[in-house]
Design an enzyme around this catalytic site. Structure first.
Site, PDB file in Angstrom:
ATOM      1  CG  LEU A  54      11.208  62.542  97.152  1.00 14.97           C
ATOM      2  CD1 LEU A  54      11.715  61.327  97.911  1.00 14.97           C
ATOM      3  CD2 LEU A  54      11.157  63.756  98.082  1.00 14.97           C
ATOM      4  CG  HIS A  73      -3.272  64.891  91.491  1.00 13.95           C
ATOM      5  ND1 HIS A  73      -4.042  64.533  90.420  1.00 13.95           N
ATOM      6  CD2 HIS A  73      -1.987  64.606  91.162  1.00 13.95           C
ATOM      7  CE1 HIS A  73      -3.255  64.048  89.484  1.00 13.95           C
ATOM      8  NE2 HIS A  73      -2.003  64.069  89.908  1.00 13.95           N
ATOM      9  CG  ASN A 116      -2.190  68.882  85.080  1.00 12.39           C
ATOM     10  OD1 ASN A 116      -3.401  69.051  85.067  1.00 12.39           O
ATOM     11  ND2 ASN A 116      -1.593  67.991  84.301  1.00 12.39           N
ATOM     12  CG  ASP A 153       0.901  66.600  93.055  1.00 15.32           C
ATOM     13  OD1 ASP A 153       1.987  66.049  92.775  1.00 15.32           O
ATOM     14  OD2 ASP A 153       0.095  66.981  92.197  1.00 15.32           O
ATOM     15  CG  HIS A 187       8.693  72.822  89.202  1.00 16.67           C
ATOM     16  ND1 HIS A 187       9.248  71.918  88.325  1.00 16.67           N
ATOM     17  CD2 HIS A 187       7.397  72.459  89.356  1.00 16.67           C
ATOM     18  CE1 HIS A 187       8.316  71.039  87.964  1.00 16.67           C
ATOM     19  NE2 HIS A 187       7.188  71.339  88.581  1.00 16.67           N
TER      20      HIS A 187
HETATM   21 ZN   LIG Z   1      -0.350  63.882  88.803  1.00 19.01          ZN
END
Ligand SMILES: [Zn+2]
Length: 427
Positions: free
Chosen positions: A64, A232, A278, A305, A309
Site C-alpha cells: 500500500l 508469490h 520479482n 502482490d 509504482h
Molecule cells: Zn515478495
C-alpha cells in the site's frame, strides 16, 4: 445504525456452508442475518440475477506504500482499488518507509484504514528494517494488530534467523510469510533465465533461485513445527516441493499471483517494464504447473502482490525499472478465465480468494453464514469491460493488462455492512 440490505436472486457460493444455489442474503448492521428476521421496510434491495454472491474476497499480499511513498499509493487509494476489485480485506506488506517493524507503524496503518472501504491487516517485518540482522518486536506488533510477519521484498538469507523468526512468530500464533529467493543466485537478474532472456540480452534469474529457498523454508517449517506461508510462488519446481511437503504434513501454505498463471516471460519481449516483477514471469511449462496446482489444492490462495509504482520507476530502461505490477482490479477477471476454461471450479475460486486467506491469517470472513460479519462480494462472471488507465482506482497504472478486454467483474462489494463499491445499483 446501517439500513437493512437485501441481495436477491444471486447464486450464493459459500464453501464453508457447503452451499451453492440461488437465494437471498440479508444484512442488518454489520452482520449477515437470516432472511425475514428483520424489518425489511426501508431495506436497500439489490437484484443479483446472473451474478454470484460470495464471501468477501481477501487479498493476503498487497503493497500500500503508506507511509513513505504516497505518490504511488495510499491506504485510501489502495483500499478503493481493492473494493472495486471485489476485495473486502487486504493484508499489507511491511516494506513501507519506514518499514513496519514496530507497534507505532502498525497502529498508524490500522488507524488510517479505519474509514476505508476495505479492511487492512498490517503484516509486520521479520527483522528490524527488513535488514535481516535483528528480529523485530513481534509481541508489540501483534498487540497493535499484525496478522503475520515477513521481510517481503527481501529474502531472509540467514537460515538461523529464519528459524528464530518461525519460533518467535509461532509462539505468538503468527505465520511467517516467505519471499523465497536465493539472493546470491538472483543477483543482478531482471527476468526469468531462459530462451527469452538470452534473446533479449537481459540477465536472467533461474527458477532455482526460488525453489532452493522454498526447500529451505519447508525444512525449517518441518524442524520447528511452526507455520510458514510461501508468497508469490512462480515455478514448477517449487510446486513439486510444496505438494510433497503437504503430503508429509508439514505446516506450510502457499499462494500464487494471477500474473503467474496468465503470463509467461514472453510478455517481457519489447522490454515491457509492466511485465517486470520479482519473482519474474516464468516459462509456459511453469505456468501450466501453477494452474494445475491451483486446481488440485497445492495452492491455498491467490494473492495479487499488488505493487504500485509510478512512471518514474517504470518508464525507464528495463534492467533499472522497479519490480511489480498492480493487481487488485484485475484479479477477479483473470481468475475467472481459469473457471471458464474448466481448470478451476467456482467453489475453488472462492476458497482461493476468500476462505483460505481468512483461515491462514486468522481473520474474520470467508463465509456467508448467518451471524458472520457482513463482508461479501457480488461477481458478474459474464460482463466484459476494457481495462483502461482512466478506470484504474489505484494511484499507479503499472499493469500489463491495460487496454485488454477482460471478462468478469466485482459489481458490488460490501465490507462490514457498508457498500464500498457498487456497479449493481439498488432498486
Ligand atoms: Zn515478495
Amino acid at each position: 445504525m446501517t439500513a437493512v440490505i437485501i441481495i436477491r436472486n444471486g447464486r450464493i457460493i459459500d464453501p464453508i456452508n457447503d452451499s451453492d444455489g440461488t437465494g437471498e442474503i440479508w444484512i442488518s448492521g454489520n452482520r449477515i442475518v437470516s432472511p425475514g428476521s428483520v424489518d425489511a421496510g426501508d431495506a436497500i434491495r439489490y437484484d443479483a440475477a446472473g451474478s454470484w454472491v460470495v464471501p468477501g474476497l481477501i487479498d493476503m499480499h498487497v503493497h500500500l506504500r503508506e507511509p513513505g511513498e504516497e505518490y504511488k499509493e495510499t491506504i485510501a487509494s489502495g483500499t478503493r482499488a481493492a473494493a472495486a476489485g471485489g476485495f473486502t480485506a487486504v493484508a499489507c506488506m511491511p516494506n513501507t518507509r519506514p518499514v513496519n517493524d514496530n507497534g507505532s507503524i502498525t497502529t498508524f496503518i490500522r488507524k488510517t484504514a479505519e474509514t476505508c472501504p476495505a479492511r487492512v491487516y498490517p503484516v509486520g517485518a521479520v527483522s528490524k528494517g527488513s535488514r535481516g540482522e535483528e528480529l523485530a518486536e513481534y509481541a508489540e506488533m501483534k498487540e497493535a494488530g499484525i496478522v503475520a510477519v515477513t521481510d517481503d521484498g527481501h529474502p531472509v538469507m540467514n537460515s538461523q534467523m529464519m528459524r528464530r523468526a518461525l519460533e518467535y512468530a509461532g509462539s505468538h500464533g503468527l505465520p511467517v510469510i516467505s519471499h523465497s529467493e536465493d539472493a546470491a543466485l538472483s543477483r543482478n537478474g531482471c527476468m526469468h533465465e531462459g530462451f527469452v532472456s538470452t534473446r533479449l540480452g537481459l540477465r536472467g534469474i533461474p527458477a532455482a533461485a526460488e525453489s532452493i529457498m522454498v526447500y529451505r523454508e519447508i525444512a525449517l517449517a518441518e524442524l520447528t513445527g511452526c507455520r510458514m506461508h510461501l508468497a508469490h510462488v512462480s515455478t514448477a519446481a517449487s510446486v513439486d516441493l510444496i505438494r510433497r511437503a503437504k503430503e508429509r504434513g508439514v505446516p506450510v501454505t502457499a499462494e500464487t499471483a494471477p500474473h503467474y498463471f496468465t503470463l509467461t516471460d514472453e510478455a517481457v519481449r519489447g522490454y515491457n517494464t509492466n511485465a517486470k516483477m520479482n519473482p519474474p514471469l516464468r516459462s509456459e511449462a511453469d505456468r501450466r504447473v501453477i494452474i494445475e496446482a491451483l486446481g488440485d489444492g497445492t495452492f491455498d490462495a491467490i494473492a495479487t502482490d499488488h505493487a504500485p509504482h509510478s512512471v518514474l520507476e517504470k518508464d525507464i530502461e528495463f534492467d533499472l525499472a522497479a519490480n511489480g505490477i498492480i493487481g487488485l482490479e484485475t484479479a477477479v477477471p483473470l481468475t475467472l478465465a481459469l473457471v471458464r476454461s474448466g481448470r478451476l471450479t467456482e467453489r475453488r475460486l472462492v476458497e482461493l480468494l476468500s476462505v483460505n486467506p481468512a483461515r491462514i491469517l486468522g481473520v474474520p470472513g470467508g463465509t456467508l453464514a448467518v451471524g458472520a460479519t457482513a463482508d461479501l462480494t457480488v461477481i458478474n462472471p459474464t460482463i466484459s469491460f476494457v481495462y483502461t488507465e482512466e478506470a484504474v482506482l489505484s494511484k499507479s497504472h503499472n499493469s500489463p493488462f491495460l487496454g485488454q478486454t477482460l471478462t468478469g467483474k466485482a459489481v458490488l462489494t460490501i465490507c462490514d455492512g457498508r457498500v464500498g463499491h457498487d456497479e449493481l445499483q439498488a432498486r
